[in-house]
Design a protein around this motif. Structure first.
Motif, PDB file in Angstrom:
ATOM      1  N   THR A 217      42.179 -11.461 -46.227  1.00  0.00           N
ATOM      2  CA  THR A 217      42.936 -12.420 -47.034  1.00  0.00           C
ATOM      3  C   THR A 217      42.124 -12.926 -48.224  1.00  0.00           C
ATOM      4  N   ARG A 218      40.798 -12.966 -48.095  1.00  0.00           N
ATOM      5  CA  ARG A 218      39.985 -13.316 -49.270  1.00  0.00           C
ATOM      6  C   ARG A 218      40.116 -12.261 -50.350  1.00  0.00           C
ATOM      7  N   LEU A 221      44.179 -12.431 -51.549  1.00  0.00           N
ATOM      8  CA  LEU A 221      44.706 -13.673 -52.111  1.00  0.00           C
ATOM      9  C   LEU A 221      43.750 -14.252 -53.147  1.00  0.00           C
ATOM     10  N   TYR A 223      44.447 -16.816 -54.877  1.00  0.00           N
ATOM     11  CA  TYR A 223      44.706 -18.255 -54.887  1.00  0.00           C
ATOM     12  C   TYR A 223      45.556 -18.600 -53.663  1.00  0.00           C
ATOM     13  N   PRO A 224      45.653 -19.871 -53.294  1.00  0.00           N
ATOM     14  CA  PRO A 224      46.457 -20.268 -52.130  1.00  0.00           C
ATOM     15  C   PRO A 224      47.935 -19.960 -52.344  1.00  0.00           C
ATOM     16  N   ILE A 225      48.617 -19.667 -51.234  1.00  0.00           N
ATOM     17  CA  ILE A 225      50.051 -19.455 -51.275  1.00  0.00           C
ATOM     18  C   ILE A 225      50.699 -20.374 -50.248  1.00  0.00           C
ATOM     19  N   PRO A 279      43.067 -18.431 -49.085  1.00  0.00           N
ATOM     20  CA  PRO A 279      42.204 -17.259 -48.982  1.00  0.00           C
ATOM     21  C   PRO A 279      41.148 -17.507 -47.897  1.00  0.00           C
ATOM     22  N   TYR A 315      56.947 -16.011 -49.210  1.00  0.00           N
ATOM     23  CA  TYR A 315      55.979 -16.994 -49.672  1.00  0.00           C
ATOM     24  C   TYR A 315      56.113 -17.204 -51.182  1.00  0.00           C
ATOM     25  N   ILE A 319      52.048 -12.781 -55.487  1.00  0.00           N
ATOM     26  CA  ILE A 319      50.830 -12.041 -55.845  1.00  0.00           C
ATOM     27  C   ILE A 319      51.227 -10.578 -55.948  1.00  0.00           C
ATOM     28  N   LEU A 322      50.257  -8.012 -53.140  1.00  0.00           N
ATOM     29  CA  LEU A 322      50.299  -8.478 -51.758  1.00  0.00           C
ATOM     30  C   LEU A 322      51.621  -8.055 -51.124  1.00  0.00           C
TER      31      LEU A 322
END
Length: 441
Positions: A217-218, A221, A223-225, A279, A315, A319, A322
């Motif tokens: 996930t780092r 992502l 940025y945060p989702i 992330p 979500y 992204i 993603l």
């Protein structure tokens, strides 16, 4: 193969000790005015196990009141998925300039095409199955269409017809609603799941898992989702399951738990307010199966007789790359690979998988094997044996299976796999004959 709750006849059969006798035969389990015996071709209640019923055509269902839409039957056919309220979406209803209707079918997709699950499209917009009233998007986010968004979409229809009947027809479809009133965020979807399943027969409980790890996930992502909703997906062996969100190695929240899973009545877990996903967070998916109805091992596959273990998520904000974070056994597939990706290497079983490795293997198969896959050429058989004996990459069953998963949606490579496997039946027969000869010597 089962699935969902028993109908009225199933309940009556179970209550009768799973025995067919005059009592059950003369009953009218579905209250449609016809006895169970009449509906099943045994009006005189004389049938015994293994015998042919007196009547074998023009039969009806003893657990479904028919005609379905008659005044009498509308009061009896009230399963859960028929009891749902009319589809309502507050975020949609509040928009005055909402539109719906016939879609503009582009030339490219004007003709229905028989295909697998992969259409060449990478983003899932929405899905539907029995038991779901519809997909309602949040007022916070939706899928952008038009000049700066999606310009066309492909709709897949999945049917299961194990008896290969040719007279079935279908008139179902999908209505899309859209508005020029943009939401604050563009929505996206992704899936977390296990691409290798091995479910032995006769098991009351068998669990498979998948995880999008913190390192994955780092990477995926930037940025945060925020998670809007999620749904657990299995097929008819699905018994129960759950999806957890983890942070710093600890469970933060259960995003959805289905203690009794039903393929025919999926549960969509809506999060209001949405769940923040950072992330480095992890998603853990657990699927439990009941295989007591099976006499053979069940593997991963698209058919409902095969199985899946997926968590689908919607979500925002979107992204671009993603779309999935999958596992193949213990290998995490968290990167872009293959002709549409960057061709980066992946170390599996001592093999460094790169595009160059696949290209070299493909050239060898094309030179020796029939690309239609329906003929086993002698030179192909020898090449396959040599490859499986000496090639540390493509001769490794786990590596070969993994590469097939990674290359889904690439027609040229799908032909390569079909060609390479064209001699499998003959090779297995050769092995059987060899063992037989050795046992006689």
């Amino acid at each position: 193969m089962g699935g969902g709750n028993r109908n009225a006849f199933g309940l009556a059969f179970d209550a009768n000790g799973k025995v067919w006798n005059s009592r059950l035969c003369n009953a009218d389990s579905d209250n449609d005015g016809k006895t169970n015996g009449v509906e099943l071709g045994d009006p005189n209640c004389v049938w015994t196990e293994g015998a042919v019923p007196e009547i074998t055509s023009g039969l009806s269902h003893p657990g479904v009141c028919e005609p379905w839409d008659s005044e009498r039957c509308l009061a009896h056919n009230q399963w859960e998925f028929c009891d749902r309220e009319v589809f309502s979406c507050p975020a949609m209803d509040a928009t005055e300039d909402l539109k719906g209707g016939e879609s503009d079918v582009r030339t490219k997709f004007a003709t229905p095409t028989l295909c697998g699950m992969d259409t060449g499209c990478t983003n899932l917009i929405t899905g539907w199955g029995p038991g779901l009233p519809g997909q309602c998007f949040s007022e916070r986010a939706a899928f952008r269409i038009g000049k700066h968004g999606y310009k066309y979409a492909v709709m897949q229809m999945h049917w299961n017809n194990p008896e290969l009947r040719s007279h079935y027809t279908d008139s179902s479809g999908l209505t899309l609603f859209y508005t020029p009133n943009l939401r604050p965020n563009d929505a996206g979807s992704f899936v977390v799941g296990q691409r290798y399943l091995d479910i032995k027969p006769g098991l009351e409980s068998h669990t498979e898992t998948a995880m999008a790890s913190s390192s994955c996930t780092r990477k995926m992502l930037p940025y945060p989702i925020h998670i809007l909703n999620n749904v657990l997906h299995m097929h008819y062996l699905g018994k129960s399951g759950y999806i957890d969100l983890r942070r710093n190695g600890n469970k933060l929240k259960t995003l959805g738990r289905d203690d009794v899973f039903s393929y025919d009545s999926p549960v969509q877990h809506v999060h209001d307010p949405p769940i923040e996903f950072l992330p480095g967070d992890e998603v853990f998916v657990s699927c439990t199966f009941d295989s007591r109805s099976k006499s053979e091992t069940t593997y991963y596959g698209y058919d409902t007789s095969a199985e899946m273990c997926y968590g689908f998520f919607q979500y925002y904000p979107v992204i671009g790359n993603l779309t999935s974070m999958l596992n193949y056994k213990d290998v995490e597939l968290c990167f872009n690979w293959g002709p549409r990706g960057g061709g980066e290497g992946l170390i599996v079983g001592g093999c460094s998988l790169t595009n160059a490795v696949i290209q070299s293997f493909s050239m060898k198969v094309m030179a020796k094997c029939s690309m239609t896959g329906d003929v086993c050429q002698p030179e192909c058989k020898e090449m396959v044996k040599e490859t499986r004996l000496n090639d540390e990459c493509m001769g490794n069953e786990d590596v070969f299976g993994l590469v097939k998963v990674l290359s889904e949606g690439e027609p040229r490579l799908e032909n390569i796999w079909r060609a390479f496997e064209s001699c499998d039946d003959e090779i297995k027969m050769d092995d059987v004959l060899t063992r037989l000869i050795l046992s006689l010597v």
